[in-house]
Motif scaffolding. Structure first.
Motif, mmCIF file in Angstrom:
data_model
loop_
_atom_site.group_PDB
_atom_site.id
_atom_site.type_symbol
_atom_site.label_atom_id
_atom_site.label_comp_id
_atom_site.label_asym_id
_atom_site.label_seq_id
_atom_site.Cartn_x
_atom_site.Cartn_y
_atom_site.Cartn_z
ATOM 1 N N UNK A 378 0.843 -1.184 0.000
ATOM 2 C CA UNK A 378 0.000 0.000 0.000
ATOM 3 C C UNK A 378 0.883 1.240 0.000
ATOM 4 N N UNK A 379 0.560 2.181 -0.874
ATOM 5 C CA UNK A 379 1.344 3.410 -0.927
ATOM 6 C C UNK A 379 0.441 4.615 -0.691
ATOM 7 N N UNK A 380 1.072 5.653 -0.172
ATOM 8 C CA UNK A 380 0.312 6.831 0.226
ATOM 9 C C UNK A 380 -0.096 7.689 -0.954
ATOM 10 N N UNK A 382 -1.300 10.757 -0.814
ATOM 11 C CA UNK A 382 -0.842 12.127 -0.621
ATOM 12 C C UNK A 382 0.589 12.309 -1.131
ATOM 13 N N UNK A 406 2.300 2.703 3.106
ATOM 14 C CA UNK A 406 1.100 2.806 3.930
ATOM 15 C C UNK A 406 0.736 1.428 4.467
ATOM 16 N N UNK A 407 1.690 0.508 4.418
ATOM 17 C CA UNK A 407 1.430 -0.835 4.930
ATOM 18 C C UNK A 407 1.318 -0.803 6.455
ATOM 19 N N UNK A 408 0.556 -1.734 7.029
ATOM 20 C CA UNK A 408 0.409 -1.782 8.489
ATOM 21 C C UNK A 408 1.737 -2.046 9.197
ATOM 22 N N UNK A 409 1.763 -1.729 10.481
ATOM 23 C CA UNK A 409 2.937 -2.000 11.305
ATOM 24 C C UNK A 409 3.319 -3.476 11.216
ATOM 25 N N UNK A 410 4.567 -3.745 11.371
ATOM 26 C CA UNK A 410 5.136 -5.104 11.389
ATOM 27 C C UNK A 410 5.104 -5.792 10.020
ATOM 28 N N UNK A 411 4.597 -5.133 9.023
ATOM 29 C CA UNK A 411 4.628 -5.763 7.694
ATOM 30 C C UNK A 411 6.049 -5.723 7.164
ATOM 31 N N UNK A 412 6.356 -6.731 6.384
ATOM 32 C CA UNK A 412 7.669 -6.813 5.776
ATOM 33 C C UNK A 412 7.846 -5.609 4.870
ATOM 34 N N UNK A 442 8.194 2.633 15.257
ATOM 35 C CA UNK A 442 7.320 2.555 16.418
ATOM 36 C C UNK A 442 7.817 3.449 17.544
ATOM 37 N N UNK A 443 9.135 3.509 17.700
ATOM 38 C CA UNK A 443 9.660 4.320 18.791
ATOM 39 C C UNK A 443 10.035 5.728 18.336
ATOM 40 N N UNK A 444 9.713 6.016 17.088
ATOM 41 C CA UNK A 444 10.112 7.315 16.544
ATOM 42 C C UNK A 444 9.373 8.444 17.251
#
Ligand SMILES: Cc1cc2nc3c(=O)[nH]c(=O)nc-3n(C[C@H](O)[C@H](O)[C@H](O)COP(=O)(O)OP(=O)(O)OC[C@H]3O[C@@H](n4cnc5c(N)ncnc54)[C@H](O)[C@@H]3O)c2cc1C
Ligand code: SF4
Lengths: 444, 513
Positions: A378-380, A382, A406-412, A442-444
């Motif tokens: 998935x790409x953004x 905007x 725009x891929x979900x967290x933890x996706x490759x 995630x920690x950004x």
């Protein structure tokens, strides 16, 4: 009190009405439609058939919404438009007059007039009624043939497969969705469809439907003389504007209702939006007929601005779209033609195993980014909208690719592979890889 | 459905059939020895045994046995009350233990065998069924036929399941003696690990954990294309098996307060009850440490983690209720009500329960510190018993799980859970979490709203290009998974401007929608 009548309760007509209210319009608004009482999302038709949703889930607004916004709904069919005395003749016999008319009647499936095309069990898929018909037509059947390899065709194939119906897909072009997709990605999708047990036939032009009992279709013939057994035939060779009821009026039409940049038809006080229009002067980079969801939505919103006194024109920005082919999600931003153009360089990357691919086009000389097809990631929107508008250089697009996902967290993440392959193909173009692993994000 | 699946279903249903059948296989004979063993309080024994003598050495059916025992106790207590001898009234529940001791039948003679038959058949059956599901299909969204199935769309099988679950909770909480065979099945297990017979809570915990594990395996198959779903499911399985099930047993064996260390007040509404506080304090340093841990979770853990990740860190990654909802309840998520009306009801209800929990706890602590039971004429013991009955048993238990097949898998979490309300307030007002929408790509298809277990009308936001920030969102990520156009993404970013400006990329003339 002024009275605006809208024919058609699809996305374009409804968006128009909604924005009229939003922009403070307080006069009478009437929406007429003969399909369903309330606005529903036809993009979800397939999900009803597959049992993912029920009709009620496809309605974007609850039923109270219309009266709350003082939008009157009329469930009837407009048979004729009389532009002289500004009135509409309805199927029920009633007449409705209007001060302003908005034609938003959408599309209808294309048929070809082949011999045997009218047998039972042959149909297109556009309306809610088509869906009900398909439900009946496919009850207990074993074999189906789909003619025409586009988006609705794949959706139909996916629908039929959930009922364990054998599907043969006849595609006129040499590869899937041949008038839109380049061959590389079309092949990936074809492979994926075969995994879903679709029998794909390319360069297969259907020409006739046959019936054993003279009532119900039993097979499809191609120009090559091949015959395919069929208890059901889906004809999904595109759609065209649904404007037959305007024939006798003096509203100028060609393939669709002809409009200018402000949706004005050839007759004063009559406007048209959505699938049924044909732009006399389409915006740069846009086609004169574009039958997609968001163009209808944009037209509805823009016309509402115009009719509430704002001086704007239809301006949908750079092209984008999305679809899903069974399990493969597809998005596109900008333009990627079927064939590589004179002035273009292309970059195609596919993951060796997964159904993940991107296809990029950029200008050979200036390096300007032209368009991208992406599959399985998935790409953004905007991001690419901006890059397209600022005519960004391809090196900039590639370097910022990490912002685009725009891929979900933890996706490759595939950025590293894509960028390194791009560097191999175009070593002269400088690309900075700014990829961050997910845990950093995630920690950004 | 293939043969393996059919065999699986047959195995599972047989196990269920046997399980229910076992309830009708025992007879109950009370003897003076049994009475003597069970009622070890001598004054209780003296007052109850004359009545119980009536049924000594008589072989009775379960209902008759239980009602006789209850009647004896009630008659004795009635007399005490009439004489206003309040301190003599017997509060100890002997019915369950007498029923257990008086039981004879196959469950007693072959307990382990029946336990293994039931667990074996059901686990094997379920796994056989699951192993064949979506077989030969490439990875992807697997919701085919969900709306057609009786089991998953309020058909007769779904209703039957709901009724079964509700009855289960009623018996579990209020009439455990009637399901004594089920409880006794686990005696071999508890005898082995802690040397005492099983309680109904052990049985319940065991099945609860088993449901999460088996249905978690189903989730692995269903969402094998989504790392988010895989990790999340692994997480709830882990927390259930370890924190909720095993660690409390270990703590018990070590003679420490046997608590679920990830359960947080006010979901864990007994946290501040005096017996719990005393237990912590009596257990020395470790006990105190455990109490402090619980308080840290409430005042630091919840706000901090919710600020960084949204309430999902708890509701769909850690919590036991959430764990069951996300595994066993997954096939029911579409049954949640998406209407505006439901949202209004939800806001009133869930925040009322939070207020109720806070008031109840306040009263409990008042009693703890002052030793006075009454506050403005109401006994704090009464308040906590209302809460326990209304919220603990009816709402979170019977309705919370029993309503999966009627109103979706998050009825409790959405309408009732006070902790969810607390987490939700933080998420709504101070968090980096939001669901963002991808430009103008939404086609209003409604998959997202349909599959939102919390009944959020996700599409309403997505189709106008607005970030989704709702206190109820548990961040399960399913809207993002099912969206066929890749529109939705759960993101954590700078908290500023997180509500976003409602913009649908694409229209150059857009007004705020
Ligand atoms: C199965 C399917 C899947 C699709 N998927 C996508 C997708 O994924 N993405 C995308 O961008 N687009 C998709 N589309 C196309 C998209 O749905 C259309 O572009 C969009 O619905 C057009 O909206 P509209 O408002 O112009 O017309 P419509 O939605 O067609 O609405 C027009 C309404 O007017 C009514 N009407 C017509 N004539 C009369 C009359 N004379 N009297 C009364 N009522 C009348 C019609 O019955 C209809 O209800 C899909 C279409 C189909 C059929
Ligand atoms: S966000 Fe996705 S799932 Fe939801 S309505 Fe839009 S396209 Fe459909």
């Amino acid at each position: 009190m002024e009275k605006i009548v809208i024919i058609g309760n699809g996305i374009s007509g409804v968006t128009f009405a909604r924005f009229m209210r939003k922009l403070g319009y307080q006069e009478q608004l009437i929406i007429i439609s003969s399909e369903t009482k309330h606005f529903f999302s036809r993009t979800a038709l397939m999900y009803i058939y597959m049992g993912h949703m029920e009709y009620k889930h496809t309605k974007p607004y609850e039923d109270f919404f219309w009266s709350k916004n003082n939008i009157e709904l009329v469930y009837d069919h407009v048979k004729k438009v009389n532009t002289q005395d500004k009135s509409l003749k309805l199927e029920s016999g009633e007449a409705i007059n209007y001060d302003k008319l908005v034609i938003a009647t959408g599309s209808k499936p294309n048929f070809f007039g082949w011999p045997g095309e009218k047998y039972n069990g042959i149909q297109g898929l556009y309306s809610y009624q088509d869906l009900q018909k398909m439900e009946k037509n496919t009850e207990g059947i074993k074999k189906a043939v789909i003619i025409g390899g586009g988006l609705i065709g794949v959706e139909m194939a996916e629908m039929l497969r959930t009922r364990d119906i054998e599907v043969t897909f006849l595609v006129r072009e040499g590869h899937f969705w041949g008038n839109v997709l380049p061959r590389e990605e079309a092949e990936m999708i074809a492979d994926h469809m075969r995994k879903h047990h679709i029998n794909l036939h390319f360069n297969a032009q259907a020409s006739e439907c046959k019936s054993k009992d003279g009532k119900r279709v039993s097979s499809v013939l191609t120009t090559e003389g091949e015959e395919f057994e069929a208890d059901f035939v889906g004809i999904t060779a595109g759609v065209s504007p649904n404007i037959d009821f305007l024939k006798e009026s003096n509203i100028e039409t060609d393939k669709g209702v002809l409009i200018d940049e402000k949706f004005q038809t050839s007759v004063n006080d009559i406007y048209s939006i959505g699938d049924c229009v044909q732009h006399r002067n389409p915006p740069a980079g846009r086609k004169s007929i574009e039958q997609v969801w968001y163009t209808g939505r944009i037209m509805g919103e823009t016309l509402a601005q115009i009719l509430t006194g704002k001086d704007v024109r239809y301006n949908p920005g750079p092209w984008f779209n999305s679809a899903k082919f069974f399990d493969i999600e597809f998005q596109t931003y900008g333009t990627i033609d079927v064939e590589k153009q004179e002035n273009e360089n292309r970059f195609f990357w596919k993951h060796p195993k997964n159904n993940v691919a991107i296809h990029l086009a950029f200008d050979k000389n200036t390096g300007r980014f032209i368009g991208i097809n992406n599959f399985g990631i998935r790409l953004r929107h905007e991001f690419f909208d901006k890059k397209l508008k600022m005519k960004a250089h391809i090196s900039e697009v590639m370097s910022d690719l990490n912002e685009a996902t725009f891929d979900p967290e933890f996706f490759r993440s595939y950025e590293d592979e894509i960028i390194s392959e791009f560097k191999n193909s175009y070593p002269e173009i400088e690309v900075k890889n700014q990829h961050k692993p997910w845990y950093k994000k995630i920690f950004a | 459905m293939n043969t393996i699946q059919k065999i699986g279903i047959i195995a599972f249903c047989s196990s269920l059939f046997i399980f229910i059948g076992l309830l009708f296989t025992s007879s109950f004979t009370l003897t003076s020895e049994i009475t003597g063993e069970v009622i070890n309080d001598s004054s209780h024994f003296e007052s109850l045994s004359p009545g119980l003598e009536e049924i000594y050495d008589k072989q009775l059916e379960k209902p008759e046995f239980i009602s006789s025992v209850n009647a004896v106790k009630e008659a004795v207590n009635q007399q005490y009350r009439n004489n206003e001898e309040w301190d003599k009234v017997i509060h100890t529940d002997y019915t369950l233990s007498l029923t257990r001791a008086a039981l004879s039948g196959p469950v007693k003679s072959n307990t382990l065998l029946w336990l293994l038959v039931i667990l074996g058949l059901s686990t094997l059956g379920a796994l056989m069924y699951i192993s064949q599901k979506w077989k030969d299909q490439p990875a992807g969204i697997k919701n085919d036929h969900l709306m057609f199935r009786s089991m998953t769309n309020r058909g007769i099988i779904g209703i039957a399941l709901g009724v079964f679950l509700i009855l289960f909770y009623i018996f579990l909480y209020k009439l455990p003696a009637y399901i004594i065979e089920w409880i006794m099945l686990f005696d071999p297990v508890t005898m082995l690990i802690k040397g005492e017979p099983a309680s109904q809570w052990f049985m319940y915990g065991f099945f609860y954990t088993m449901a999460i594990v088996i249905m978690g395996i189903r989730m692995f198959k269903k969402y094998r294309h989504s790392n988010y779903q895989l990790l999340r499911t692994t997480s709830v399985m882990f927390f259930q098996v370890s924190f909720a099930f095993m660690i409390p047993e270990i703590l018990y064996i070590l003679n420490l307060p046997s608590v679920d260390l990830k359960n947080i007040w006010p979901l864990d509404y007994t946290f501040f009850f005096e017996y719990r506080l005393n237990e912590y304090i009596e257990s020395g340093t470790i006990g105190i440490w455990m109490m402090v841990w619980g308080i840290i979770l409430i005042i630091i853990g919840v706000p901090l983690l919710t600020y960084f990740y949204g309430k999902r860190w708890y509701c769909s990654w850690v919590c036991g209720c959430g764990g069951l909802a996300e595994t066993l309840g997954d096939p029911y998520r579409h049954l949640s009500d998406k209407s505006l009306k439901a949202w209004k009801v939800e806001r009133v209800l869930v925040h009322s329960v939070l207020v109720f929990a806070v008031v109840m706890t306040g009263a409990v602590l008042y009693t703890y510190f002052t030793g006075k039971a009454n506050i403005i004429g109401i006994s704090s013991y009464e308040i906590r018993s209302w809460y326990g009955f209304g919220i603990g048993f009816i709402f979170s238990g019977a309705i919370g799980t029993g309503f999966y097949p009627f109103m979706g898998n998050r009825v409790w979490c959405r309408f009732g859970c006070p902790l969810a309300a607390y987490l939700g307030l933080v998420q709504r007002f101070k968090s980096r979490f939001r669901i963002t929408t991808n430009g103008g790509q939404c086609i209003s298809c409604g998959n997202c709203s349909t599959y939102c277990e919390m009944g959020i009308d996700v599409r309403w936001y997505a189709q106008r290009g607005q970030n989704i920030i709702r206190s109820s969102c548990v961040g399960c990520g399913v809207c993002s998974s099912v969206c066929p156009r890749g529109v939705l993404n759960l993101e954590v970013k700078d908290g500023k401007g997180r509500f976003g400006n409602k913009v649908l990329t694409g229209n150059e003339n857009t007004v705020s929608s």
